[in-house]
Design a protein around this motif. Structure first.
Motif, mmCIF file in Angstrom:
data_model
loop_
_atom_site.group_PDB
_atom_site.id
_atom_site.type_symbol
_atom_site.label_atom_id
_atom_site.label_comp_id
_atom_site.label_asym_id
_atom_site.label_seq_id
_atom_site.Cartn_x
_atom_site.Cartn_y
_atom_site.Cartn_z
ATOM 1 N N HIS A 211 90.634 24.974 54.881
ATOM 2 C CA HIS A 211 89.323 25.469 54.464
ATOM 3 C C HIS A 211 88.607 26.072 55.669
ATOM 4 C CE1 HIS A 211 89.095 20.980 55.039
ATOM 5 N NE2 HIS A 211 88.275 21.379 55.987
ATOM 6 N N PRO A 212 87.691 27.002 55.405
ATOM 7 C CA PRO A 212 86.960 27.655 56.487
ATOM 8 C C PRO A 212 85.641 26.957 56.804
ATOM 9 C CG PRO A 212 86.498 28.788 54.439
ATOM 10 C CD PRO A 212 87.436 27.656 54.109
ATOM 11 N N TYR A 213 85.191 27.141 58.044
ATOM 12 C CA TYR A 213 83.841 26.780 58.464
ATOM 13 C C TYR A 213 83.082 28.072 58.758
ATOM 14 C CZ TYR A 213 84.605 21.736 59.290
ATOM 15 O OH TYR A 213 84.831 20.398 59.148
ATOM 16 N N PHE A 214 81.877 28.164 58.235
ATOM 17 C CA PHE A 214 81.021 29.303 58.531
ATOM 18 C C PHE A 214 79.878 28.840 59.434
ATOM 19 C CE2 PHE A 214 82.840 30.245 54.289
ATOM 20 C CZ PHE A 214 83.548 31.382 54.642
ATOM 21 N N GLY A 215 79.653 29.582 60.515
ATOM 22 C CA GLY A 215 78.549 29.276 61.403
ATOM 23 C C GLY A 215 77.232 29.646 60.741
ATOM 24 N N VAL A 216 76.211 28.833 60.935
ATOM 25 C CA VAL A 216 74.905 29.090 60.343
ATOM 26 C C VAL A 216 73.807 28.807 61.363
ATOM 27 C CG1 VAL A 216 75.630 28.640 57.969
ATOM 28 C CG2 VAL A 216 74.824 26.740 59.378
ATOM 29 N N GLU A 217 72.664 29.407 61.143
ATOM 30 C CA GLU A 217 71.510 29.173 62.008
ATOM 31 C C GLU A 217 70.833 27.841 61.681
ATOM 32 O OE1 GLU A 217 70.636 30.762 64.550
ATOM 33 O OE2 GLU A 217 70.903 32.916 64.372
ATOM 34 N N ASP A 218 70.889 27.446 60.407
ATOM 35 C CA ASP A 218 70.210 26.230 59.948
ATOM 36 C C ASP A 218 71.084 25.593 58.879
ATOM 37 O OD1 ASP A 218 68.592 24.369 58.548
ATOM 38 O OD2 ASP A 218 66.752 25.427 59.124
ATOM 39 N N CYS A 219 71.780 24.531 59.245
ATOM 40 C CA CYS A 219 72.727 23.903 58.331
ATOM 41 C C CYS A 219 72.033 23.396 57.074
ATOM 42 C CB CYS A 219 73.449 22.759 59.049
ATOM 43 S SG CYS A 219 74.743 21.966 58.067
ATOM 44 N N ASP A 220 70.879 22.763 57.240
ATOM 45 C CA ASP A 220 70.191 22.183 56.088
ATOM 46 C C ASP A 220 69.718 23.258 55.119
ATOM 47 O OD1 ASP A 220 69.406 19.014 56.838
ATOM 48 O OD2 ASP A 220 69.880 20.306 58.519
ATOM 49 N N ALA A 221 69.180 24.341 55.645
ATOM 50 C CA ALA A 221 68.676 25.409 54.789
ATOM 51 C C ALA A 221 69.811 26.100 54.041
ATOM 52 C CB ALA A 221 67.893 26.423 55.614
ATOM 53 N N THR A 222 70.939 26.337 54.724
ATOM 54 C CA THR A 222 72.062 26.998 54.065
ATOM 55 C C THR A 222 72.714 26.072 53.046
ATOM 56 O OG1 THR A 222 72.449 28.238 56.102
ATOM 57 C CG2 THR A 222 74.169 28.315 54.440
ATOM 58 N N TYR A 223 72.799 24.793 53.377
ATOM 59 C CA TYR A 223 73.306 23.799 52.422
ATOM 60 C C TYR A 223 72.428 23.783 51.166
ATOM 61 C CZ TYR A 223 73.795 19.086 50.439
ATOM 62 O OH TYR A 223 73.942 18.019 49.591
ATOM 63 N N ALA A 224 71.116 23.817 51.364
ATOM 64 C CA ALA A 224 70.206 23.831 50.221
ATOM 65 C C ALA A 224 70.404 25.092 49.384
ATOM 66 C CB ALA A 224 68.758 23.729 50.700
ATOM 67 N N ALA A 225 70.581 26.227 50.054
ATOM 68 C CA ALA A 225 70.801 27.485 49.330
ATOM 69 C C ALA A 225 72.076 27.415 48.495
ATOM 70 C CB ALA A 225 70.872 28.650 50.310
ATOM 71 N N ALA A 226 73.108 26.763 49.040
ATOM 72 C CA ALA A 226 74.381 26.652 48.320
ATOM 73 C C ALA A 226 74.258 25.712 47.122
ATOM 74 C CB ALA A 226 75.478 26.178 49.265
ATOM 75 N N THR A 227 73.681 24.535 47.342
ATOM 76 C CA THR A 227 73.594 23.562 46.246
ATOM 77 C C THR A 227 72.630 24.024 45.162
ATOM 78 O OG1 THR A 227 71.987 22.282 47.564
ATOM 79 C CG2 THR A 227 74.294 21.601 47.660
ATOM 80 N N GLU A 228 71.586 24.726 45.544
ATOM 81 C CA GLU A 228 70.657 25.260 44.534
ATOM 82 C C GLU A 228 71.333 26.295 43.649
ATOM 83 O OE1 GLU A 228 67.551 26.772 46.974
ATOM 84 O OE2 GLU A 228 66.703 24.777 47.411
ATOM 85 N N ARG A 229 72.393 26.907 44.158
ATOM 86 C CA ARG A 229 73.119 27.924 43.396
ATOM 87 C C ARG A 229 74.377 27.376 42.729
ATOM 88 N NH1 ARG A 229 70.136 30.253 47.207
ATOM 89 N NH2 ARG A 229 69.236 32.329 46.781
ATOM 90 N N GLY A 230 74.506 26.062 42.702
ATOM 91 C CA GLY A 230 75.592 25.466 41.934
ATOM 92 C C GLY A 230 76.724 24.846 42.720
ATOM 93 N N ALA A 231 76.654 24.859 44.055
ATOM 94 C CA ALA A 231 77.693 24.201 44.844
ATOM 95 C C ALA A 231 77.572 22.688 44.714
ATOM 96 C CB ALA A 231 77.585 24.608 46.314
ATOM 97 N N THR A 232 78.687 21.990 44.814
ATOM 98 C CA THR A 232 78.679 20.528 44.776
ATOM 99 C C THR A 232 78.974 19.984 46.171
ATOM 100 O OG1 THR A 232 81.013 20.531 44.111
ATOM 101 C CG2 THR A 232 79.372 20.421 42.370
ATOM 102 N N THR A 233 78.395 18.844 46.474
ATOM 103 C CA THR A 233 78.449 18.284 47.820
ATOM 104 C C THR A 233 79.701 17.446 48.042
ATOM 105 O OG1 THR A 233 76.027 18.188 47.886
ATOM 106 C CG2 THR A 233 77.225 16.820 49.478
ATOM 107 N N LEU A 234 80.411 17.758 49.141
ATOM 108 C CA LEU A 234 81.482 16.887 49.616
ATOM 109 C C LEU A 234 80.943 15.956 50.689
ATOM 110 C CD1 LEU A 234 84.453 19.410 49.652
ATOM 111 C CD2 LEU A 234 83.969 17.617 47.989
#
Length: 267
Positions: A211-234
């Motif tokens: 699996h890939p890792y994507f670099g982000v400026e703000d892990c919490d904000a990007t995680y929130a953006a993903a889960t708000e759009r239907g991603a599920t948390t591992l």
């Protein structure tokens, strides 16, 4: 670290297989700000995720029998046919035999002996991804291994990778940093890692996968953006000393990816 100066054995391409490419483009556009550019009528639905006009990944419809939505990591090679032979000799499986992709390059796809899928890209007109190691772009690749020792042996036979085992700090199995053959400093040249799955993960049904890792400026904000759009948390955002803050999710289609904001104290 990853670089767009691709050397044999280093990751040089990344694509997503999904049942609905338009929906995937919408999801990842909302999470990372990517745009999607179709490869055209001859591309069969395949296209490129772009950031500031440069390719950071790609996506296309699922084409293999029984395939599940997933990200596929491609490793650079000057000889895709030679890698196919090495994979079979080492006990892996050739799922997609080497073939030319127009004039862009030559690709092949494989499964390692434990079931993890990966591919190779032999550059032609397209060398590889145009942006890595930037926010919202690929910055690391990782193999979850059911038997890390066997995985290291297999990939050493196929790519001649070099390894450096790093203690995890919890008394568990070490984390193995992976670098291309001939690297003077494995830690500095590392482009990925191999993590031994814990017994509880294996008991819960986890299997070998890249699996890939994507670099982000703000892990919490990007995680929130993903889960708000239907991603599920591992696993939710967490701090890993000396590494950074990271999270891992499955996108709405079931493909796994991770987010990381590097630890600035690492220099």
């Amino acid at each position: 670290m990853l670089s767009t100066t691709y050397v044999p054995g280093a990751p040089n391409w990344l694509d997503l297989g999904v049942p609905d490419v338009d929906a995937a483009a919408s999801f990842y556009g909302g999470v990372f700000g990517w745009t999607f550019q179709s490869a055209g009528p001859e591309g069969g639905g395949y296209g490129f995720f772009q950031l500031d006009g440069k390719s950071v990944a790609a996506a296309g419809p699922l084409t293999e029998e029984g395939a599940s939505p997933s990200w596929t990591v491609y490793f650079s090679t000057p000889d895709a046919d030679g890698v196919a032979k090495a994979v079979e000799a080492a006990g892996g499986t050739v799922r997609v035999p080497p073939g030319d992709v127009f004039t862009a390059g030559r690709m092949a796809a494989f499964t390692d002996p434990a079931g993890a899928r990966f591919a190779v890209w032999q550059p032609g007109g397209v060398q590889g991804l145009e942006t890595v190691m930037q926010p919202n772009a690929l910055c690391w690749t990782e193999l979850y291994a059911t038997d890390a020792g066997a995985a290291k042996d297999f990939y050493r036979q196929v790519f001649s990778w070099q390894y450096q085992d790093m203690p995890t700090g919890d008394g568990g199995p070490p984390y193995t940093v992976v670098a291309p053959a001939g690297s003077a400093d494995v830690g500095e040249a590392g482009h990925g890692g191999i993590m031994q799955l814990q017994q509880e993960n294996l008991d819960a049904g986890s299997g070998a996968e890249w699996h890939p890792y994507f670099g982000v400026e703000d892990c919490d904000a990007t995680y929130a953006a993903a889960t708000e759009r239907g991603a599920t948390t591992l696993f939710p955002p967490m701090d890993v000393p000396g590494v950074g803050r990271m999270a891992m999710v499955k996108d709405p289609f079931g493909a796994t990816f991770a987010l990381i904001k590097g630890d600035p104290t690492m220099g």
